[in-house]
Design a protein around this motif. Structure first.
Motif, PDB file in Angstrom:
ATOM      1  N   LYS A  64       0.811  -1.223   0.000  1.00 54.08           N
ATOM      2  CA  LYS A  64       0.000   0.000   0.000  1.00 54.08           C
ATOM      3  C   LYS A  64       0.846   1.276   0.000  1.00 54.08           C
ATOM      4  O   LYS A  64       0.330   2.354  -0.216  1.00 54.08           O
ATOM      5  CB  LYS A  64      -0.906   0.033   1.233  1.00 54.08           C
ATOM      6  N   TYR A  65       2.149   1.149   0.246  1.00 57.07           N
ATOM      7  CA  TYR A  65       3.006   2.336   0.378  1.00 57.07           C
ATOM      8  C   TYR A  65       2.958   3.208  -0.872  1.00 57.07           C
ATOM      9  O   TYR A  65       2.702   4.408  -0.787  1.00 57.07           O
ATOM     10  CB  TYR A  65       4.441   1.928   0.699  1.00 57.07           C
ATOM     11  N   GLU A  66       3.187   2.633  -2.014  1.00 57.47           N
ATOM     12  CA  GLU A  66       3.169   3.404  -3.260  1.00 57.47           C
ATOM     13  C   GLU A  66       1.763   3.907  -3.583  1.00 57.47           C
ATOM     14  O   GLU A  66       1.593   5.026  -4.061  1.00 57.47           O
ATOM     15  CB  GLU A  66       3.708   2.570  -4.426  1.00 57.47           C
ATOM     16  N   GLN A  67       0.758   3.105  -3.295  1.00 53.13           N
ATOM     17  CA  GLN A  67      -0.622   3.481  -3.592  1.00 53.13           C
ATOM     18  C   GLN A  67      -1.112   4.640  -2.719  1.00 53.13           C
ATOM     19  O   GLN A  67      -1.982   5.400  -3.128  1.00 53.13           O
ATOM     20  CB  GLN A  67      -1.556   2.280  -3.378  1.00 53.13           C
ATOM     21  N   SER A  68      -0.542   4.763  -1.525  1.00 56.53           N
ATOM     22  CA  SER A  68      -1.027   5.780  -0.580  1.00 56.53           C
ATOM     23  C   SER A  68      -0.448   7.173  -0.842  1.00 56.53           C
ATOM     24  O   SER A  68      -0.994   8.164  -0.362  1.00 56.53           O
ATOM     25  CB  SER A  68      -0.684   5.373   0.855  1.00 56.53           C
ATOM     26  N   PHE A  69       0.668   7.240  -1.553  1.00 51.32           N
ATOM     27  CA  PHE A  69       1.368   8.507  -1.838  1.00 51.32           C
ATOM     28  C   PHE A  69       1.790   9.233  -0.562  1.00 51.32           C
ATOM     29  O   PHE A  69       1.963  10.450  -0.554  1.00 51.32           O
ATOM     30  CB  PHE A  69       0.503   9.430  -2.717  1.00 51.32           C
ATOM     31  N   ILE A  70       1.971   8.493   0.522  1.00 53.77           N
ATOM     32  CA  ILE A  70       2.305   9.101   1.812  1.00 53.77           C
ATOM     33  C   ILE A  70       3.640   9.840   1.772  1.00 53.77           C
ATOM     34  O   ILE A  70       3.805  10.865   2.418  1.00 53.77           O
ATOM     35  CB  ILE A  70       2.275   8.054   2.950  1.00 53.77           C
ATOM     36  N   LYS A  71       4.570   9.352   0.967  1.00 60.76           N
ATOM     37  CA  LYS A  71       5.891  10.005   0.925  1.00 60.76           C
ATOM     38  C   LYS A  71       5.837  11.383   0.269  1.00 60.76           C
ATOM     39  O   LYS A  71       6.747  12.182   0.432  1.00 60.76           O
ATOM     40  CB  LYS A  71       6.919   9.116   0.230  1.00 60.76           C
ATOM     41  N   TYR A  72       4.764  11.668  -0.460  1.00 64.43           N
ATOM     42  CA  TYR A  72       4.654  12.957  -1.136  1.00 64.43           C
ATOM     43  C   TYR A  72       3.903  14.003  -0.315  1.00 64.43           C
ATOM     44  O   TYR A  72       3.811  15.159  -0.728  1.00 64.43           O
ATOM     45  CB  TYR A  72       3.949  12.775  -2.492  1.00 64.43           C
ATOM     46  N   LEU A  73       3.365  13.596   0.816  1.00 62.72           N
ATOM     47  CA  LEU A  73       2.634  14.547   1.654  1.00 62.72           C
ATOM     48  C   LEU A  73       3.624  15.449   2.372  1.00 62.72           C
ATOM     49  O   LEU A  73       4.646  14.986   2.885  1.00 62.72           O
ATOM     50  CB  LEU A  73       1.742  13.803   2.656  1.00 62.72           C
ATOM     51  N   ALA A  74       3.302  16.727   2.423  1.00 61.19           N
ATOM     52  CA  ALA A  74       4.247  17.709   2.955  1.00 61.19           C
ATOM     53  C   ALA A  74       4.239  17.784   4.481  1.00 61.19           C
ATOM     54  O   ALA A  74       5.283  17.794   5.116  1.00 61.19           O
ATOM     55  CB  ALA A  74       3.953  19.089   2.368  1.00 61.19           C
ATOM     56  N   SER A  75       3.058  17.826   5.068  1.00 59.75           N
ATOM     57  CA  SER A  75       2.999  18.060   6.513  1.00 59.75           C
ATOM     58  C   SER A  75       2.969  16.758   7.299  1.00 59.75           C
ATOM     59  O   SER A  75       2.486  15.723   6.824  1.00 59.75           O
ATOM     60  CB  SER A  75       1.768  18.892   6.872  1.00 59.75           C
ATOM     61  N   GLU A  76       3.479  16.839   8.515  1.00 57.16           N
ATOM     62  CA  GLU A  76       3.480  15.702   9.432  1.00 57.16           C
ATOM     63  C   GLU A  76       2.048  15.277   9.761  1.00 57.16           C
ATOM     64  O   GLU A  76       1.751  14.090   9.854  1.00 57.16           O
ATOM     65  CB  GLU A  76       4.230  16.102  10.717  1.00 57.16           C
ATOM     66  N   GLU A  77       1.154  16.262   9.922  1.00 52.67           N
ATOM     67  CA  GLU A  77      -0.253  15.953  10.241  1.00 52.67           C
ATOM     68  C   GLU A  77      -0.911  15.172   9.104  1.00 52.67           C
ATOM     69  O   GLU A  77      -1.652  14.219   9.344  1.00 52.67           O
ATOM     70  CB  GLU A  77      -1.066  17.227  10.515  1.00 52.67           C
ATOM     71  N   ALA A  78      -0.648  15.565   7.867  1.00 48.84           N
ATOM     72  CA  ALA A  78      -1.233  14.873   6.717  1.00 48.84           C
ATOM     73  C   ALA A  78      -0.718  13.434   6.642  1.00 48.84           C
ATOM     74  O   ALA A  78      -1.473  12.511   6.340  1.00 48.84           O
ATOM     75  CB  ALA A  78      -0.915  15.627   5.430  1.00 48.84           C
TER      76      ALA A  78
END
Length: 117
Positions: A64-78
């Motif tokens: 799910k890591y690539e599918q979630s796009f979590i690494k591209y989110l800017a803020s810690e809260e997001a």
């Protein structure tokens, strides 16, 4: 000891952690992150106990890591919100004993908990 193991039923490391405590007749509660998840309060408590960053908790090898796009989110809260929405992104197992916690398979640390009883 009040042991909680957070993980997924398919995770090999989580199964090893469960076996560790079963072999020593130590009762534990298993929390399947996919089925039940962890609350925001539990997450904050565990993050504090581990003294780690949010990035340390994210499993970059997860499907799910690539599918979630979590690494591209800017803020810690997001990132936190995305992680709590997709809890299979957590590195597992997360083992908690009261205010103490470990990330991954850590039998040496768990042995110390046993010795403190």
């Amino acid at each position: 000891m009040n042991i909680q193991i957070y993980g997924t039923s398919k995770c090999f490391e989580t199964k090893k952690a469960q076996r560790y405590f079963k072999e020593r007749n130590i009762k534990f509660q298993f929390v399947d992150l996919v089925k039940f998840g962890m609350s925001k309060g539990e997450y904050k408590s565990i993050k504090t106990a581990l003294r780690c960053s949010l990035d340390d908790l994210v499993n970059e090898k997860s499907k799910k890591y690539e599918q979630s796009f979590i690494k591209y989110l800017a803020s810690e809260e997001a990132k936190e919100e995305k992680l709590l929405e997709n809890q299979e992104l957590f590195k597992t197992p997360i083992v908690r004993n009261g205010k103490k916690a470990t990330l991954g398979y850590c039998p040496d640390e768990w042995k110390k908990w046993e010795d403190e009883k």
